[in-house]
Design a protein around this motif. Sequence first.
Motif, short mmCIF file in Angstrom:
data_model
loop_
_atom_site.label_atom_id
_atom_site.label_comp_id
_atom_site.label_asym_id
_atom_site.label_seq_id
_atom_site.Cartn_x
_atom_site.Cartn_y
_atom_site.Cartn_z
N TYR A 17 0.83 -1.21 0.00
CA TYR A 17 0.00 0.00 0.00
C TYR A 17 0.87 1.25 0.00
O TYR A 17 1.79 1.36 0.80
CB TYR A 17 -0.88 0.05 1.25
N VAL A 38 1.11 4.87 1.12
CA VAL A 38 0.44 5.72 2.11
C VAL A 38 1.06 7.11 2.09
O VAL A 38 2.28 7.24 2.11
CB VAL A 38 0.56 5.10 3.53
N HIS A 49 -4.39 5.92 2.37
CA HIS A 49 -3.95 5.17 1.20
C HIS A 49 -5.04 5.31 0.13
O HIS A 49 -6.20 5.03 0.40
CB HIS A 49 -3.75 3.70 1.55
N ARG A 92 -0.94 1.44 -5.36
CA ARG A 92 -0.55 0.21 -4.68
C ARG A 92 0.00 -0.81 -5.65
O ARG A 92 -0.24 -0.74 -6.86
CB ARG A 92 -1.74 -0.39 -3.93
#
Length: 321
Positions: free
Chosen positions: A134, A136, A169, A173
Amino acid sequence: MDEKRSQKGQILYLVIPCYNEQEVLPETSDRLYRKMKELTRQGLIAEESRIMFVNDGSKDRTWEMIEKLHEKDPVYQGVLLSRNRGHQNALLAGLMTAKDHADMVISLDADLQDDIDAIDRFVEKYYEGCEIVYGVRSARHTDTFFKRFTAEGFYRLVNLMGGEIVFNHADYRLMSRRALEELAKYQEVNLFLRGIVPMIGFQTGVVTYERHERFAGESKYPLKKMLGLAVDGITSLSIKPIRFIVFLGMLIFVCSFAMLAYSLIQHFLGNTSIGWTSLIVSIWAIGGLQLLAIGVIGEYIGKIYLETKGRPRFIIEKVLR
Ligand code: UDP
Ligand code: MG
């Protein structure tokens, strides 16, 4: 970690949904090209890696530009959607097309607000064994106060309402082919990727990055679309809002007993006019009962709703034998 993961130089696909992005495409395609070449030179990704643009029914020259890019260099690929279906669906279309050819796929926005230098770290995490990584955001310096306030409120609200999303997020990804194959089993039409991807599980990682400003063009996410995404996000993930109604109904029904006692006391003390006591008690009791009844019906509809989604009930990570 499987054997194959230890070998570097696997195939990476970048998937980029584009809606009226003619202002940013030349620069974006250029920067991504250089990034891909650099990663290939370092031996981190394979020669067969590709940059895949998904044209989400743009009304400008976006698709022509993608076609030109593809003619110039096959490293650029294009997926043309029949019409505008929104960011989430465009992204899914790209991911599902890429998964048959790639070992790992990174999704990012066409405006390069997501720092592309984070790609190296995504790939690194993949080789460390992560199936999902992910991206972020570390800070929201570049956002206006309004955008920051609404966006962060959105993450909190979705989590409160029973979705499990990763704070700050968005859709930057990495997913391995394996994770994508599992994602393909979520057959639901109302798909909110940020909520579904964490349901998949497996070993995951996080890469923090700083988000830049859009370098050209304007946001394709006005407040209206953002609100739509929030409502879809919550209602497509869980039936918790229904449960709130059930609790509210119970609460008011309990309150009605207190109101009954209070009204009777007032009645016998002679502080009331005729008819008030019965009126107040029935308003509370009936209001509470109605909410409760709606909530109970809602619970059943909620179950039907989740059943119709036909989500996989489990995903096996490993079998020892
Ligand atoms: N996008 C899309 N379809 C839409 C709206 C947006 O494919 O209906 C794409 C857009 O081209 C961009 C990404 O989704 O690549 C994110 O949009 P944008 O940058 O405008 O959103 P913001 O960063 O302002 O939230
Ligand atoms: Mg943007």
